[in-house]
Structures are given as C-alpha cells and as structure tokens.
Design a protein around this motif. Structure first.
Motif, PDB file in Angstrom:
ATOM      1  N   ALA A  98     -50.580  50.323  -1.217  1.00 23.35           N
ATOM      2  CA  ALA A  98     -50.706  51.770  -1.333  1.00 23.35           C
ATOM      3  C   ALA A  98     -52.149  52.132  -1.019  1.00 23.35           C
ATOM      4  O   ALA A  98     -53.076  51.436  -1.443  1.00 23.35           O
ATOM      5  CB  ALA A  98     -50.339  52.242  -2.734  1.00 23.35           C
ATOM      6  N   HIS A  99     -52.309  53.188  -0.241  1.00 26.55           N
ATOM      7  CA  HIS A  99     -53.636  53.759  -0.001  1.00 26.55           C
ATOM      8  C   HIS A  99     -53.557  55.203  -0.474  1.00 26.55           C
ATOM      9  O   HIS A  99     -52.725  55.976  -0.006  1.00 26.55           O
ATOM     10  CB  HIS A  99     -54.001  53.695   1.486  1.00 26.55           C
ATOM     11  CG  HIS A  99     -55.268  54.429   1.798  1.00 26.55           C
ATOM     12  ND1 HIS A  99     -56.487  54.051   1.286  1.00 26.55           N
ATOM     13  CD2 HIS A  99     -55.502  55.538   2.538  1.00 26.55           C
ATOM     14  CE1 HIS A  99     -57.419  54.886   1.715  1.00 26.55           C
ATOM     15  NE2 HIS A  99     -56.841  55.802   2.471  1.00 26.55           N
ATOM     16  N   LEU A 100     -54.422  55.545  -1.431  1.00 20.09           N
ATOM     17  CA  LEU A 100     -54.419  56.876  -2.015  1.00 20.09           C
ATOM     18  C   LEU A 100     -55.801  57.495  -1.892  1.00 20.09           C
ATOM     19  O   LEU A 100     -56.809  56.814  -2.079  1.00 20.09           O
ATOM     20  CB  LEU A 100     -54.046  56.807  -3.501  1.00 20.09           C
ATOM     21  CG  LEU A 100     -52.696  56.173  -3.810  1.00 20.09           C
ATOM     22  CD1 LEU A 100     -52.580  55.863  -5.287  1.00 20.09           C
ATOM     23  CD2 LEU A 100     -51.570  57.091  -3.365  1.00 20.09           C
ATOM     24  N   ARG A 101     -55.819  58.761  -1.581  1.00 17.02           N
ATOM     25  CA  ARG A 101     -57.054  59.553  -1.586  1.00 17.02           C
ATOM     26  C   ARG A 101     -56.818  60.741  -2.510  1.00 17.02           C
ATOM     27  O   ARG A 101     -56.457  61.834  -2.054  1.00 17.02           O
ATOM     28  CB  ARG A 101     -57.413  60.023  -0.182  1.00 17.02           C
ATOM     29  CG  ARG A 101     -57.733  58.882   0.763  1.00 17.02           C
ATOM     30  CD  ARG A 101     -58.181  59.369   2.111  1.00 17.02           C
ATOM     31  NE  ARG A 101     -58.260  58.265   3.053  1.00 17.02           N
ATOM     32  CZ  ARG A 101     -58.454  58.406   4.353  1.00 17.02           C
ATOM     33  NH1 ARG A 101     -58.627  59.622   4.868  1.00 17.02           N
ATOM     34  NH2 ARG A 101     -58.491  57.349   5.135  1.00 17.02           N
ATOM     35  N   GLU A 103     -55.253  63.421  -4.582  1.00 13.39           N
ATOM     36  CA  GLU A 103     -53.974  64.085  -4.345  1.00 13.39           C
ATOM     37  C   GLU A 103     -53.817  64.499  -2.887  1.00 13.39           C
ATOM     38  O   GLU A 103     -52.828  65.123  -2.514  1.00 13.39           O
ATOM     39  CB  GLU A 103     -53.843  65.301  -5.258  1.00 13.39           C
ATOM     40  CG  GLU A 103     -53.774  64.933  -6.722  1.00 13.39           C
ATOM     41  CD  GLU A 103     -53.626  66.152  -7.620  1.00 13.39           C
ATOM     42  OE1 GLU A 103     -53.619  67.295  -7.118  1.00 13.39           O
ATOM     43  OE2 GLU A 103     -53.522  65.952  -8.832  1.00 13.39           O
ATOM     44  N   GLY A 106     -51.271  59.957   0.324  1.00 13.31           N
ATOM     45  CA  GLY A 106     -50.620  58.772  -0.232  1.00 13.31           C
ATOM     46  C   GLY A 106     -49.859  58.068   0.871  1.00 13.31           C
ATOM     47  O   GLY A 106     -49.012  58.677   1.525  1.00 13.31           O
ATOM     48  N   PHE A 108     -47.639  54.590   1.411  1.00 14.10           N
ATOM     49  CA  PHE A 108     -46.972  53.537   0.654  1.00 14.10           C
ATOM     50  C   PHE A 108     -46.188  52.665   1.630  1.00 14.10           C
ATOM     51  O   PHE A 108     -45.404  53.181   2.436  1.00 14.10           O
ATOM     52  CB  PHE A 108     -46.030  54.159  -0.382  1.00 14.10           C
ATOM     53  CG  PHE A 108     -46.738  55.163  -1.256  1.00 14.10           C
ATOM     54  CD1 PHE A 108     -47.442  54.757  -2.364  1.00 14.10           C
ATOM     55  CD2 PHE A 108     -46.719  56.515  -0.933  1.00 14.10           C
ATOM     56  CE1 PHE A 108     -48.124  55.678  -3.156  1.00 14.10           C
ATOM     57  CE2 PHE A 108     -47.382  57.449  -1.715  1.00 14.10           C
ATOM     58  CZ  PHE A 108     -48.090  57.032  -2.834  1.00 14.10           C
TER      59      PHE A 108
END
Length: 172
Positions: A98-101, A103, A106, A108
């Motif tokens: 997962a790469h999240l920044r 909100e 995202g 997945f």
C-alpha cells in the motif's frame, strides 16, 4: 513516466478489472475517485514509501516499510538479503503493498514477487536497466549491489488507486 502504451493499457485493464471484482462497499468509495493508469504513472514518480505485507512460515502477517519505485506499471522495491521480509518472500512470494499519501492518495496492490537479482542464478533481463535507475537514484556506492541488496518486482493480480482530487496530485 517510463511506461509504454502497451504497459499503460495493461495497467488500465488491471485497474478496471480489480475494481469490478471488488465489493460494493469498496466500489462506492472509489466511484468518481479512481485514478487512471496514465494519471497514476504521472503521480507515482521517484521513491514512494510502501507498506509491504508478507507472511511468516506460520501464516502470520508481517508488515514493514520499503522504498517503492513504480516503473513500467509495476512496483519495484528492495531490501537487505538478510531481512526477514527477504526470507518470507523467498519462501512465499505472495505480497501486498500500500502507498498512502494522507487522504490524498491510496494505491493498494496484491500480487506475486519476482526476484530481479537473485544471489545465485541469472538476473532478470531488464536488471541492467533497473540497476542503472537505482544507482542513479541512490548513488553508485550506496550498497554492495551484487551481494547486499535484493530487488523485487511485484506482478499485480489486483490493484486499485484512489484520489479524491487527482488534479491536486498532478500539479505538485
């Protein structure tokens, strides 16, 4: 962006198929917020911190961080050859990242890893090109590239990308 038109088409097909196979709940979140393959490859440049999930011999999940590089429509990442995640992936090549920044984004992905530079045996055909990219990014002497680090390519079987404001990410 390093993707060929064929790689972009393949990535878009994967994104579309993955979302269509997802639950009603997930589709409701992503409706109007999905990111296209073209947009994703323009957003995911340079190093992206990944949450990498592997599985122990006992079937217990483990999560760790990894430097991810999205190249040719697939995640590439490395670690020390002595790391626990390297042992997990050698025995059980299924992985999720997962790469999240916050909100804002995202991404997945679930799939199976390929070792790009095995300790013994032939490296992948594109390893010289990838190694040149990694050396340019990290520096020629950052690692003992032959013995210290192992690199992987995650072949995605499922991938979704979410961004409520894609334009905000594209203008950064």
């Amino acid at each position: 962006m390093r993707e060929t038109p064929e790689e972009l088409d393949e990535l878009q097909s994967l994104l579309d198929a993955s979302l269509s196979r997802s639950t009603t709940h997930l589709r409701s979140i992503f409706t109007g917020r999905s990111v296209t393959a073209d947009q994703l490859t323009r957003i995911l440049t340079g190093m992206c911190t990944l949450a990498l999930s592997t599985v122990t011999a006992k079937g217990e999940p483990r999560i760790s961080g990894a430097d991810g590089h999205f190249l040719h429509g697939k995640w590439h990442f490395g670690t020390s050859r002595t790391a626990a995640k390297a042992r997990h992936l050698a025995a059980r090549p299924a992985a999720s990242v997962a790469h999240l920044r916050g909100e804002d984004l995202g991404v997945f992905t679930h799939g199976t890893v390929e070792i790009l530079n095995p300790e013994h045996g032939e490296p992948s055909a594109d390893w010289p090109e990838l190694l040149a990219y990694f050396k340019d990014f990290y520096g020629d002497d950052a690692f003992d590239w032959d013995n210290e680090v192992v690199y992987y390519r995650l072949h995605p079987q499922w991938m979704t990308a979410y961004a409520p404001d894609v334009d905000k990410l594209l203008t950064k």
